[in-house]
Scaffold this motif. Structure first.
Motif, PDB file in Angstrom:
ATOM      1  N   GLY A 120     -12.672  15.398  10.873  1.00 18.02           N
ATOM      2  CA  GLY A 120     -12.187  16.054   9.282  1.00 18.02           C
ATOM      3  C   GLY A 120     -11.293  15.231   8.837  1.00 18.02           C
ATOM      4  N   LYS A 121     -10.647  14.177   9.015  1.00 16.55           N
ATOM      5  CA  LYS A 121      -9.599  13.475   8.696  1.00 16.55           C
ATOM      6  C   LYS A 121     -10.308  12.413   7.618  1.00 16.55           C
ATOM      7  N   ILE A 122      -9.607  12.142   6.466  1.00 13.58           N
ATOM      8  CA  ILE A 122     -10.029  10.985   5.469  1.00 13.58           C
ATOM      9  C   ILE A 122      -9.844   9.452   6.084  1.00 13.58           C
ATOM     10  N   ARG A 123     -10.571   8.931   6.257  1.00 14.07           N
ATOM     11  CA  ARG A 123     -10.475   7.482   6.909  1.00 14.07           C
ATOM     12  C   ARG A 123     -10.836   6.418   5.786  1.00 14.07           C
ATOM     13  N   GLY A 124      -9.677   5.567   5.251  1.00 14.70           N
ATOM     14  CA  GLY A 124      -9.824   4.572   4.198  1.00 14.70           C
ATOM     15  C   GLY A 124      -9.295   3.333   4.675  1.00 14.70           C
ATOM     16  N   LEU A 125     -10.270   2.399   4.200  1.00 14.77           N
ATOM     17  CA  LEU A 125      -9.615   0.805   4.705  1.00 14.77           C
ATOM     18  C   LEU A 125      -9.814  -0.036   3.421  1.00 14.77           C
ATOM     19  N   THR A 126      -8.932  -0.967   3.509  1.00 11.89           N
ATOM     20  CA  THR A 126      -9.069  -1.925   2.439  1.00 11.89           C
ATOM     21  C   THR A 126      -9.287  -3.319   3.357  1.00 11.89           C
TER      22      THR A 126
ATOM     23  N   LEU B 249       0.938  -1.178   0.029  1.00  7.62           N
ATOM     24  CA  LEU B 249       0.021  -0.137  -0.106  1.00  7.62           C
ATOM     25  C   LEU B 249       0.780   1.126  -0.086  1.00  7.62           C
ATOM     26  N   ALA B 250       2.146   1.114   0.621  1.00  8.05           N
ATOM     27  CA  ALA B 250       2.951   2.385   0.565  1.00  8.05           C
ATOM     28  C   ALA B 250       3.525   2.575  -0.641  1.00  8.05           C
TER      29      ALA B 250
ATOM     30  N   ALA C 167      -6.528   0.652  -5.599  1.00  7.40           N
ATOM     31  CA  ALA C 167      -7.805   1.480  -5.937  1.00  7.40           C
ATOM     32  C   ALA C 167      -7.995   2.535  -4.862  1.00  7.40           C
ATOM     33  N   LEU C 168      -7.684   2.002  -3.583  1.00  5.84           N
ATOM     34  CA  LEU C 168      -7.647   3.133  -2.452  1.00  5.84           C
ATOM     35  C   LEU C 168      -6.918   4.040  -2.464  1.00  5.84           C
ATOM     36  N   ALA C 169      -5.419   3.856  -2.711  1.00  3.97           N
ATOM     37  CA  ALA C 169      -4.379   4.835  -2.892  1.00  3.97           C
ATOM     38  C   ALA C 169      -4.635   5.653  -4.023  1.00  3.97           C
ATOM     39  N   GLY C 170      -5.232   5.201  -5.272  1.00  2.89           N
ATOM     40  CA  GLY C 170      -5.629   6.119  -6.375  1.00  2.89           C
ATOM     41  C   GLY C 170      -6.533   6.959  -6.163  1.00  2.89           C
ATOM     42  N   ALA C 171      -7.690   6.444  -5.366  1.00  2.00           N
ATOM     43  CA  ALA C 171      -9.064   7.462  -4.973  1.00  2.00           C
ATOM     44  C   ALA C 171      -8.315   8.275  -4.175  1.00  2.00           C
ATOM     45  N   LEU C 172      -7.473   8.059  -3.164  1.00  4.61           N
ATOM     46  CA  LEU C 172      -7.078   8.937  -1.934  1.00  4.61           C
ATOM     47  C   LEU C 172      -6.152  10.255  -2.820  1.00  4.61           C
ATOM     48  N   GLY C 173      -5.355   9.657  -3.696  1.00  7.35           N
ATOM     49  CA  GLY C 173      -4.406  10.683  -4.494  1.00  7.35           C
ATOM     50  C   GLY C 173      -5.427  11.597  -5.221  1.00  7.35           C
ATOM     51  N   ALA C 174      -6.637  11.006  -5.822  1.00  5.86           N
ATOM     52  CA  ALA C 174      -7.522  11.959  -6.484  1.00  5.86           C
ATOM     53  C   ALA C 174      -8.106  12.952  -5.719  1.00  5.86           C
ATOM     54  N   LEU C 175      -8.443  12.546  -4.472  1.00  3.92           N
ATOM     55  CA  LEU C 175      -8.951  13.383  -3.201  1.00  3.92           C
ATOM     56  C   LEU C 175      -8.068  14.621  -3.075  1.00  3.92           C
ATOM     57  N   VAL C 176      -6.645  14.234  -2.970  1.00  4.75           N
ATOM     58  CA  VAL C 176      -5.740  15.362  -2.839  1.00  4.75           C
ATOM     59  C   VAL C 176      -5.594  16.258  -3.900  1.00  4.75           C
ATOM     60  N   TRP C 177      -5.674  15.753  -5.268  1.00  6.08           N
ATOM     61  CA  TRP C 177      -5.404  16.478  -6.511  1.00  6.08           C
ATOM     62  C   TRP C 177      -6.679  17.438  -6.553  1.00  6.08           C
TER      63      TRP C 177
ATOM     64  N   LYS D 100     -21.158   3.704   7.039  1.00  4.56           N
ATOM     65  CA  LYS D 100     -21.934   4.660   7.841  1.00  4.56           C
ATOM     66  C   LYS D 100     -21.287   5.299   8.786  1.00  4.56           C
ATOM     67  N   ASP D 101     -20.098   4.851   9.360  1.00  8.24           N
ATOM     68  CA  ASP D 101     -19.126   5.181  10.391  1.00  8.24           C
ATOM     69  C   ASP D 101     -18.337   6.186   9.839  1.00  8.24           C
ATOM     70  N   GLY D 102     -18.179   6.542   8.428  1.00  3.39           N
ATOM     71  CA  GLY D 102     -17.377   7.488   7.915  1.00  3.39           C
ATOM     72  C   GLY D 102     -16.164   7.002   7.001  1.00  3.39           C
ATOM     73  N   PHE D 103     -16.111   5.528   6.978  1.00  7.48           N
ATOM     74  CA  PHE D 103     -14.925   4.832   6.341  1.00  7.48           C
ATOM     75  C   PHE D 103     -15.180   4.696   4.852  1.00  7.48           C
ATOM     76  N   LEU D 104     -14.058   5.000   4.398  1.00  8.27           N
ATOM     77  CA  LEU D 104     -14.100   4.645   2.716  1.00  8.27           C
ATOM     78  C   LEU D 104     -13.470   3.191   2.697  1.00  8.27           C
ATOM     79  N   VAL D 105     -14.293   2.325   2.011  1.00  7.85           N
ATOM     80  CA  VAL D 105     -14.008   0.688   2.077  1.00  7.85           C
ATOM     81  C   VAL D 105     -13.670   0.417   0.628  1.00  7.85           C
ATOM     82  N   TYR D 106     -12.369  -0.171   0.544  1.00  6.57           N
ATOM     83  CA  TYR D 106     -12.098  -0.839  -0.793  1.00  6.57           C
ATOM     84  C   TYR D 106     -11.454  -2.253  -0.522  1.00  6.57           C
ATOM     85  N   GLU D 107     -11.603  -2.959  -1.670  1.00 10.66           N
ATOM     86  CA  GLU D 107     -11.032  -4.556  -1.518  1.00 10.66           C
ATOM     87  C   GLU D 107      -9.734  -4.294  -1.839  1.00 10.66           C
ATOM     88  N   ASP D 108      -9.405  -3.413  -2.999  1.00  5.49           N
ATOM     89  CA  ASP D 108      -7.968  -3.254  -3.402  1.00  5.49           C
ATOM     90  C   ASP D 108      -7.312  -2.196  -3.114  1.00  5.49           C
ATOM     91  N   GLY D 109      -6.013  -2.415  -2.405  1.00  4.41           N
ATOM     92  CA  GLY D 109      -5.155  -1.307  -2.082  1.00  4.41           C
ATOM     93  C   GLY D 109      -4.684  -0.283  -2.957  1.00  4.41           C
TER      94      GLY D 109
END
Length: 704
Positions: free
Chosen positions: A414-420, A320-321, A444-454, A433-442
């Motif tokens: 206020g922090k983004i919280r993402g899970l695989t 994931l890193a 895909a999660l990293a790409g989506a978080l990078g898009a949020l920053v962009w 419902k508790d505010g987590f973004l859930v992805y099966e693939d790491g």
């Protein structure tokens, strides 16, 4: 515009022309969906062959209706559509959706039928959506004006995601995928052939809707440049993400797009650059489009790219890193003191980042909470990610783990919280419902978080800035123009050129060269010779007056030989330019997006590597700086191998002034070439060595 879309997407009454008693037919599905959704408005089936349709009273025609409907759904064949449009227009219907195909996408006859239909509608002020479209829906009011089979088994719930698509099939597919992902939809519009209402107008309306946080768009081309860019700018200022799927990257794709929707796809490279210019995220796959829209649905964007990774497995954390770094995220290590604190809690952990707590942490959920809380608060991360694997699929483990993580996130809303993780849908929905973004693939999660920053960075651009205005309107002569003419015009627009002198025929070139100072460059100056080197019209590094006179004579001889009919203004004498980095700049008229500025490094970078980028004109110097840094070879301008940094600020100023000139004269300018543009060391400016302006009236002329 608002009245048209209100009638289309939130009508109080709707007529269904061609209504069918069979709920599986095109004329029957919309009626079935409206009944199943509990639509509160009045539904008026029109079918002259039946007294009732699916249990509702049927009417023989639009004129026979008891009231004028807000909108009409036309589910009749193309040869009957014109008459249906005419009846609706005469009755005063505000808008109509045309389902049927067989119009402009089929060729000349279809285009003529479509144009006739539009003329009838416009004569009475009625708006049309389609033809060749799947219609619209607005789940919040239970309005489903579509025949898409995607609703056969399950209707779609309301939510924060808007969808606008030229392709009905694509729009339906992405709506289905969004539903599977647990995303609700605010509005859904398919525009088809866009005989009237198009993607740009729909985008602009959708951005204005308070319940819409993010829009997924699909287009094969756009027609209205100003409306399109206006919608993109409005979305950026409202901090609403547009996730765009634009087809036509390849020549084959562009040709297919034109035949599919009768639209002009334009240059894909230009379209791509303009989306970046206005902070629109362009997805390369449908999966990516959905992944990014899912992340954007909450409307929360991180203030920085600092990302903490929590894992109970070192291998997954490293993976994931790697993905996070590739996505532009900063996987910054924990501060040393914080690492020491985490090691005290769990001596066998590896708390650098990724923070590997090892499997021992799951034996004590209170410890997990304390560990994660310390990681978030002391690591300074704006994005928290955790790799949970299949743990949440365990009945005994899922709920305690979720509660432990939620306790750790207390005060960090206020922090983004993402899970695989991999777990049943009901478990995933609870985490969401508790505010987590859930992805099966790491990845895909990293790409989506990078898009949020962009996207966050795009929202922050020009937050309070006014739109960039075109430059002052100049009086342009009739063409064609010589190099000297082009430089004189562009100098008035704010571009700086070297001190040159035009020596008319018969005058002493040697004397002019002596006044300028040696060494000099000589160039033939003619409005009819655009490419001087091809006729031997250039001589460089001339070091005395006699050499200049001899070179001038040879240039004139070669010009007469290779371009005997060309008008000759004389010889242009210029000083040899100082050393610098060679770049290229220009203006072209994109068939869709109008005047655009091109920039790239010169030489092999443009000829072989095609390392160029574009921006829609006009733009300011800040946007020009982003443009410069966007090309792959921009490091050449920063200074490499001991070379001094180039005057990027002056280059940005030149590009911005060029863009303002291009915007102010879009009706007259076909193209501009500045090649090469030599960028001197910082503080010394830029020197465009050659300039060519092609005016529109001469664009098709046969020039030498």
């Amino acid at each position: 515009m608002s009245d048209a879309f209100s009638s289309l997407l939130a009508p109080l009454s709707v007529a269904l022309v061609g209504a069918s008693d069979d709920p599986t037919r095109i004329g029957g599905r919309p009626l079935r969906y409206l009944r199943e959704s509990g639509f509160k408005g009045q539904v008026l089936p029109v079918n002259p062959k039946r007294e009732t349709v699916q249990g509702l009273p049927a009417y023989s025609s639009i004129a026979a209706l008891p009231a004028i409907p807000d909108t009409a759904i036309l589910a009749v064949p193309s040869h009957l559509t014109r008459q249906a449009v005419e009846e609706c227009a005469q009755a005063g219907v505000k808008s109509a959706i045309v389902f049927s195909a067989g119009f402009a996408e089929t060729g000349t006859d279809g285009a003529r039928l479509q144009a006739d239909m539009v003329a009838i509608a416009r004569s009475r002020g009625m708006r049309l959506l389609g033809p060749n479209c799947l219609g619209v829906f607005n789940p919040s009011v239970g309005y489903f004006g579509t025949f898409s089979v995607v609703l056969d088994n399950q209707l779609i719930a309301p939510g924060p995601v808007g969808i606008v698509s030229q392709s009905g099939a694509y729009g339906a597919h992405i709506a289905h995928l969004a539903r599977k992902r647990g995303l609700g939809i605010s509005q859904w519009v398919t525009t088809g052939n866009e005989c009237d209402i198009d993607v740009a107008e729909t985008l602009d309306w959708m951005v204005r809707q308070p319940e819409t946080n993010v829009i997924m768009a699909y287009a094969e081309g756009v027609r209205d440049r100003d409306a399109f860019i206006g919608a993109l700018e409005r979305a950026r200022k409202a901090e609403k993400a547009i996730i765009f799927m634009k087809t036509g990257r390849s020549d084959v794709g562009a040709e297919a797009a034109a035949s599919h929707t009768a639209s002009l796809a334009g240059s894909d490279a230009v379209f791509d650059a303009v989306l970046r210019q206005y902070g629109v995220y362009r997805a390369s796959t449908t999966a990516e489009q959905l992944d990014v829209a899912y992340a954007c649905a909450s409307g929360i964007y991180p203030p920085s790219n600092r990302t903490g990774i929590f894992t109970m497995s070192g291998g997954f954390g490293i993976q994931l890193a790697d993905d996070a770094e590739a996505a532009g995220l900063d996987v910054a290590p924990m501060p040393d003191a914080a690492q020491d604190k985490l090691r005290e809690m769990l001596p066998y952990s590896s708390p650098r980042n990724p923070v590997d707590a090892t499997a021992q942490v799951v034996s004590d959920m209170d410890m997990l909470t304390s560990y994660v809380r310390a990681m978030i608060t002391e690591g300074g991360y704006d994005i928290f990610t955790a790799i949970l694997g299949t743990g949440p699929s365990s009945k005994n483990f899922a709920d305690p783990l979720r509660k432990a993580l939620m306790a750790a996130m207390d005060g960090q809303e206020g922090k983004i919280r993402g899970l695989t993780m991999s777990a049943p849908d009901e478990v995933v929905r609870q985490y969401e419902k508790d505010g987590f973004l859930v992805y099966e693939d790491g990845s895909a999660l990293a790409g989506a978080l990078g898009a949020l920053v962009w996207l966050r960075q795009g929202f922050d651009l020009n937050r309070d800035g006014a739109p960039v205005a075109p430059g002052a309107r100049l009086e342009l002569p009739e063409g064609p123009l010589s190099e000297a003419d082009a430089k004189a015009i562009l100098a008035r627009a704010g571009l700086d050129f070297p001190g040159e002198r035009l020596v008319p025929l018969g005058e002493d070139v040697g004397e002019a060269a002596s006044r300028i100072g040696f060494p000099v460059v000589l160039k033939i100056c003619s409005p009819d010779i655009a490419h001087k080197t091809e006729v031997g019209g250039v001589a460089v590094n001339l070091r005395d007056a006699d050499a200049a006179r001899k070179a001038a004579a040879e240039i004139l001889h070669r010009a007469a030989e290779h371009a005997p009919g060309a008008r000759l203004d004389g010889i242009l004498v210029a000083p040899m330019a100082p050393e610098g980095v060679e770049t290229i700049a220009g203006v072209m008229q994109d068939p869709v997006l109008g005047p655009v500025v091109m920039f790239g490094l010169g030489g092999i970078f443009v000829e072989v590597l095609k390392d160029v980028t574009f921006r829609a004109a006009p733009f300011d110097e800040a946007e020009a700086m982003r443009m410069i840094r966007e090309i792959r070879g921009h490091a050449m301008l920063e200074g490499v191998r001991g070379a001094p940094p180039s005057d990027i600020e002056a280059l940005a100023r030149m590009l911005s002034n060029l863009s303002r000139f291009a915007a102010a004269h879009a009706d007259r300018i076909e193209s501009i070439d500045l090649n090469p543009v030599r960028v001197l060391p910082r503080g010394q400016g830029v020197v465009p060595l050659d300039a060519l302006i092609v005016l529109k009236e001469e664009a098709t002329d046969d020039r030498h």
